[in-house]
Design an enzyme around this catalytic site. Structure first.
Site, PDB file in Angstrom:
ATOM      1  CG  ASP A  51      37.293 -18.719 -22.621  1.00  0.00           C
ATOM      2  OD1 ASP A  51      37.721 -17.626 -23.036  1.00  0.00           O
ATOM      3  OD2 ASP A  51      37.955 -19.467 -21.880  1.00  0.00           O
ATOM      4  CG  ASP A  73      43.529 -15.952 -19.494  1.00  0.00           C
ATOM      5  OD1 ASP A  73      42.641 -16.020 -18.640  1.00  0.00           O
ATOM      6  OD2 ASP A  73      43.464 -16.513 -20.606  1.00  0.00           O
TER       7      ASP A  73
HETATM    8  C1  GLA Z   1      41.620 -18.624 -21.502  1.00  0.00           C
HETATM    9  C2  GLA Z   1      41.042 -17.387 -22.168  1.00  0.00           C
HETATM   10  C3  GLA Z   1      40.973 -17.622 -23.662  1.00  0.00           C
HETATM   11  C4  GLA Z   1      42.355 -17.905 -24.184  1.00  0.00           C
HETATM   12  C5  GLA Z   1      42.946 -19.098 -23.473  1.00  0.00           C
HETATM   13  C6  GLA Z   1      44.391 -19.298 -23.850  1.00  0.00           C
HETATM   14  O1  GLA Z   1      40.751 -19.695 -21.597  1.00  0.00           O
HETATM   15  O2  GLA Z   1      39.787 -17.077 -21.653  1.00  0.00           O
HETATM   16  O3  GLA Z   1      40.420 -16.502 -24.312  1.00  0.00           O
HETATM   17  O4  GLA Z   1      43.167 -16.776 -24.001  1.00  0.00           O
HETATM   18  O5  GLA Z   1      42.885 -18.949 -22.056  1.00  0.00           O
HETATM   19  O6  GLA Z   1      44.950 -20.394 -23.253  1.00  0.00           O
END
Ligand code: GLA
Length: 717
Positions: A535, A466
């Site tokens: 997300d 990420d």
């Molecule tokens: C980002 C990712 C999510 C999750 C969060 C965790 O927003 O896109 O899927 O992994 O971080 O903090």
């Protein structure tokens, strides 16, 4: 310099007519023609579109603007326009030489066949120490043209560095057409990939990221059509840049009617220092022309990404479970085990523990940088969970965000100087975190070290990688002349680290993520096996996001989870089947709190997981046809067909019910006209001719909003 003696040469996709200085690249669909003029020192574009014989191409004129004292000599048609001379368009090459001056005065030295289907044209400044090679390559059997540029400071040791202020991968000149339309995507966090089509301005239209990463807000690709193209018809040209840092695509439309695209890494003001003897290789820009509409262009990109970009193109992506929406930061050995057992029962193949498993990570305020298991949540470490997940027959994955640090972390307390932020400026925190400078090898070495421990100690099969904030106040720690080069060099450091890690752990698979779809580009896809698309897991919103995503990127990398209803982000209640059908159009995953799903939901989910396993080769490795785009009518529909046209999968979604006449049949694509296709669920048999000519009758959909269906057809007899 070409050492060939015959007048016409063929090297795979490359054909050269020496007397005229014509270089032609050819695929089954198009040819691309340029003309080298040694006297003028120019490499000018002649044609890109329908295939032509070399003998004709060699006689075609080079377009020139009206010759008056205000006109650019070759504006719009040079393959790599420089800043300098009578050129007033967007430069592909802008330099600041050691004396502070800018103009480049190009000469052409010749061409070089690098290998079959790969030609390079060498240009050199007539008096300053700079040479650059324009590379053109067609992959065997492919339909895409790859271009990039290699720049060298040819000065002696001890000479001063020069600054590359813009060093594009390519300028893509387009042919003359009466009108033009530009397609691109824009968006934001949880709203990625909104497709837009509009006429390009007469002037310059720049799509860019000033963020140090690809960004949710724009994507480094465009399509241009001669204003008449449709999904499966009409001329379309498309180009993308494999850049994971800041980038710029400038679409130039001159008053004289020429259109072209300059594709470069770095936003304005980002400069790259080139020391004497130094060499800078730009990212690849890849492009295609098709006379058969947007769909054909997308399929050409999908095939290219699958064959030539992804590390493991032929693998089927596993069905994963991810804990983020179920347990957020509250992960623990117990709750992950409970989820893992449910997931295994449903047929899930990979279990991924998301954020919260490390350091003092109780929320997003602390812990990033301290990559050891959270002592309260995993008092026995991660090993017991990893072992149990493996025992349950699933692969084990973990979430990491190696490029980031919380100020409240042991890492930041030990190495405050490792961040990209400047010491005398505020270090703006976004999501309470700062960016580590991955252009520095001591930082990537540190990351490599703990990642090796994490992967090696726990037999980690999969990383969700990420990246959750954009750059601010970013500058080189040593305050060099190219202080802002970190906006592109960080991504290069990331690529080196990922390449190294993948070489050390060949079985490791990676899901790229940046707060959802904030870093999706062909550079990152060269080191990822799939990407977390957004997300936003609302299955209706996803149809729009997936539609934009699929313009360039194949379903085989489009990670999509079924989560709880009502959706936590939008509050929309969506039936389980619709949620599955939306996610099954890509790489299916599950992300809800399975411990709260009813027995009926679990059994329905198990059935749909099994169904996905059945259609997965068609979705992930087949050809995609967008039958009905979201938002253009009551239905959205997508077809996938195996390359041999034996198997066909059609998804139909109706987000909103409304009273009205029945929907016309769905005219399918690319089937065997004479073949007979059996609907695997109803048993109905239709000929390919009927399915394409008349269409597939729209399957009966449940009443109400958010209704969907999946049709599976198999060629029989
Ligand atoms: C980002 C990712 C999510 C999750 C969060 C965790 O927003 O896109 O899927 O992994 O971080 O903090």
């Amino acid at each position: 310099m070409s050492a060939q003696t015959t007048a016409q040469l063929h090297h795979g996709a490359v054909e050269i007519d020496e007397p005229s200085g014509t270089v032609l690249l050819r695929t089954a669909t198009w040819c691309y023609v340029l003309r080298v003029d040694f006297d003028e020192g120019t490499v000018r574009h002649v044609h890109w579109g329908a295939p032509l014989p070399l003998a004709d191409a060699a006689r075609l004129p080079v377009w020139a603007e009206h010759d008056d004292s205000f006109a650019g000599r070759s504006d719009g048609v040079e393959e790599y326009p420089v800043e300098g001379g009578a050129r007033f368009g967007v430069p592909a090459l802008e330099v600041r030489f050691a004396d502070g001056s800018n103009p480049v005065e190009p000469g052409v030295e010749g061409w070089r066949i690098v290998r079959e289907s790969h030609v390079a044209i060498l240009q050199r400044d007539r008096s300053r120490p700079l040479a650059w090679e324009l590379h053109y390559r067609v992959q065997p059997g492919g339909d895409m043209l790859e271009r990039w540029t290699e720049l060298t400071h040819t000065g002696q040791a001890g000479a001063q560095a020069l600054l590359l202020r813009r060093s594009a991968a390519a300028h893509w000149p387009l042919p003359q057409r009466a009108d033009w339309r530009l397609s691109s995507v824009h968006g934001g966090w949880s709203a990625e990939n909104r497709l837009e089509r509009c006429p390009p301005a007469v002037g310059e239209t720049t799509l860019t990221s000033r963020r140090g990463h690809t960004g949710h807000h724009a994507a480094p690709w465009v399509m241009l059509d001669a204003a008449g193209a449709a999904e499966e018809s009409g001329e379309v040209w498309a180009m993308a840049l494999a850049a994971g840092g800041s980038w710029r695509l400038t679409v130039q439309r001159t008053a004289a009617g020429r259109v072209g695209v300059v594709a470069s890494e770095g936003h304005e003001g980002v400069e790259i220092a080139l020391p004497p003897g130094g060499r800078h290789i730009t990212p690849v820009s890849v492009a295609v022309y098709s006379p058969d509409g947007f769909g054909a262009v997308s399929r050409a990109f999908h095939t290219y990404v699958r064959r030539h970009v992804l590390p493991h193109p032929d693998e089927l992506r596993p069905i994963l479970y991810n804990s983020w929406e179920a347990t957020s930061f509250e992960v623990s050995e117990e709750n992950q085990l409970a989820l893992a057992r449910r997931a295994a029962d449903l047929g899930v193949e990979l279990f991924v523990v998301d954020d919260g498993w490390f350091g003092t990570r109780d929320d997003d305020r602390s812990g990033l940088g301290d990559w050891t298991p959270h002592p309260r949540r995993f008092p026995r470490g991660l090993r017991p969970l990893a072992d149990e997940v493996h025992r349950l027959g699933m692969a084990f994955g973990v979430w990491v965000e190696p490029e980031m640090v919380n100020a409240d972390s042991d890492l930041y307390r030990a190495h405050p100087d490792w961040v990209v932020h400047l010491p005398d400026r505020s270090a703006t925190e976004l999501r309470h975190q700062l960016v580590l400078d991955f252009s520095r090898s001591e930082v990537t070495d540190w990351a490599y070290g703990w990642l090796c421990d994490l992967i090696g100690d726990h037999d980690v099969d999969f990383l969700k990688w990420d990246f959750n904030r954009s750059f601010t106040e970013a500058g080189a720690h040593a305050g060099g002349p190219d202080a802002r080069s970190v906006y592109v060099e960080h991504a290069r450091g990331l690529y080196r680290l990922l390449d190294r890690l993948r070489a050390t752990f060949p079985r490791l698979r990676v899901e790229g993520c940046a707060g959802g779809g904030g870093r999706i580009d062909l550079g990152m896809l060269g080191r990822s096996d799939q990407v977390w698309t957004s997300d936003n897991t609302d299955a209706v919103d996803r149809l729009t996001i997936q539609h934009g995503f699929g313009q360039i990127h194949p379903a085989a990398v489009m990670s999509a989870w079924v989560t709880d209803s009502p959706n936590p982000l939008t509050g929309r209640a969506v039936p389980l089947a619709f949620r599955f059908h939306s996610a099954m159009a890509g790489v299916l995953g599950l992300g809800g709190d399975l411990t709260k799903w009813s027995a009926r939901e679990l059994s329905e989910a198990a059935r749909l997981v099994a169904q996905y396993k059945d259609i997965r080769p068609v979705v992930q490795h087949g050809l995609q046809y967008r039958l009905l785009a979201p938002g253009q009518g009551s239905l959205t529909a997508v077809q996938y067909a195996s390359a041999d046209a034996d198997r066909v999968v059609v998804f139909v979604w109706r987000p909103t019910a409304s009273f009205g006449p029945g929907h016309p049949p769905l005219r399918l694509r690319a089937l065997d006209v004479r073949g007979r296709y059996r609907d695997e669920d109803t048993g109905a048999v239709w000929t390919g001719q009927t399915l394409m000519g008349y269409g597939l009758p729209v399957p009966r959909l449940p009443a109400g909003d958010c209704a969907s269906a999946l049709v599976r057809l198999r060629r029989v007899g």
